[in-house]
Design a protein around this motif. Sequence first.
Motif, PDB file in Angstrom:
ATOM      1  N   THR A 115       7.734  23.095  44.956  1.00  0.00           N
ATOM      2  CA  THR A 115       6.986  22.712  43.749  1.00  0.00           C
ATOM      3  C   THR A 115       6.378  23.981  43.171  1.00  0.00           C
ATOM      4  O   THR A 115       5.163  24.206  43.228  1.00  0.00           O
ATOM      5  CB  THR A 115       5.885  21.685  44.086  1.00  0.00           C
ATOM      6  N   PRO A 116       7.212  24.866  42.604  1.00  0.00           N
ATOM      7  CA  PRO A 116       6.743  26.204  42.256  1.00  0.00           C
ATOM      8  C   PRO A 116       5.740  26.250  41.117  1.00  0.00           C
ATOM      9  O   PRO A 116       5.094  27.287  40.922  1.00  0.00           O
ATOM     10  CB  PRO A 116       8.041  26.936  41.874  1.00  0.00           C
ATOM     11  N   SER A 118       3.051  24.322  40.916  1.00  0.00           N
ATOM     12  CA  SER A 118       1.749  23.805  41.326  1.00  0.00           C
ATOM     13  C   SER A 118       0.750  24.939  41.518  1.00  0.00           C
ATOM     14  O   SER A 118       1.109  26.086  41.778  1.00  0.00           O
ATOM     15  CB  SER A 118       1.870  23.001  42.623  1.00  0.00           C
ATOM     16  N   ALA A 121       1.119  26.738  44.840  1.00  0.00           N
ATOM     17  CA  ALA A 121       2.476  27.196  45.138  1.00  0.00           C
ATOM     18  C   ALA A 121       2.481  28.249  46.244  1.00  0.00           C
ATOM     19  O   ALA A 121       3.404  28.293  47.070  1.00  0.00           O
ATOM     20  CB  ALA A 121       3.136  27.749  43.877  1.00  0.00           C
ATOM     21  N   GLN A 184       1.588  28.869  35.707  1.00  0.00           N
ATOM     22  CA  GLN A 184       1.972  27.543  36.160  1.00  0.00           C
ATOM     23  C   GLN A 184       2.849  26.851  35.126  1.00  0.00           C
ATOM     24  O   GLN A 184       3.824  26.185  35.466  1.00  0.00           O
ATOM     25  CB  GLN A 184       0.721  26.699  36.454  1.00  0.00           C
TER      26      GLN A 184
END
Length: 284
Positions: A115-116, A118, A121, A184
């Motif tokens: 979930t890069p 977030s 991360a 993000q």
Amino acid sequence: MVAMPARAALPAGVIRILSDLHCYDARTLVRDFQQLLPLLEGVPELVLNGDSCEMRRDVSPAMVEALRNFFRQRVPAVTFITGNHDPDISDTHELLLAKDRIWVTHGDIFLDGLTPWSRHAGQLRRLLAAERAADPSADFALPAVRLRLARAVARAEEDLPDYVTGGWRAHLKWIARTFFPPRQVLAMLRAWRDLPSLAARLAVAQRSSTQVVVTGHVHFPGVWRHSGGPTIINTGSFFQPLGGNLVDIFADRVEVRRIRRCGSDFAPGALLATIPLHLSGSRT
């Protein structure tokens, strides 16, 4: 709940796929399970493709069981696939359907950072690196390994970024934590851009009979057709602003429909795409 016109039952053998309901999350549009009833009418088999509910934040086993029972009491056959928010909702992490022509999995395994976009991360990367270091002989190219490590990381997360968003101050806090720093947003846009090609690449390498990949996770609904490779379907989510799609699997085709709002309820909407299913081993 708004009264809906009666719908013809889907033929026996048809499978409907929904994803990313995020029940018990403060930001989901699913505030009451009853809102989902029009999506279940006449459905013989249902697959919930991950993140059906939040299991990691103040959600009791009884609440998870209530969710399971709601679907099981209304659909003859129900399969829960795990996601990064509900890593223990079942022991099923992926499905191969229609003689292996359709691969259904939540989708976090297609992204090396899981979930890069977030805010946490960095923690995800550290946890994943630790899991890989603990089993250096495991081949990270294999979907089963990626799934096992992804679920272990989901269980170990501590810096959970979601907050109750019932008031305007909480909404502002959520917006600030979601969109700042700007990296993000850029990471989210990259995930939206890259997931279809990454999913197609992994399917070609590891699921050679796959003609259609059904995924969720990134909350960006769409259909991407790859020449010589599988069609990638992302079902989106039950979050604003992008909403979601449903997928119906027939013997000879896959249909993608928009999920529309009718009052507070959700119902099958317009047909967006039809993907033919060819004889096993053929994508053309």
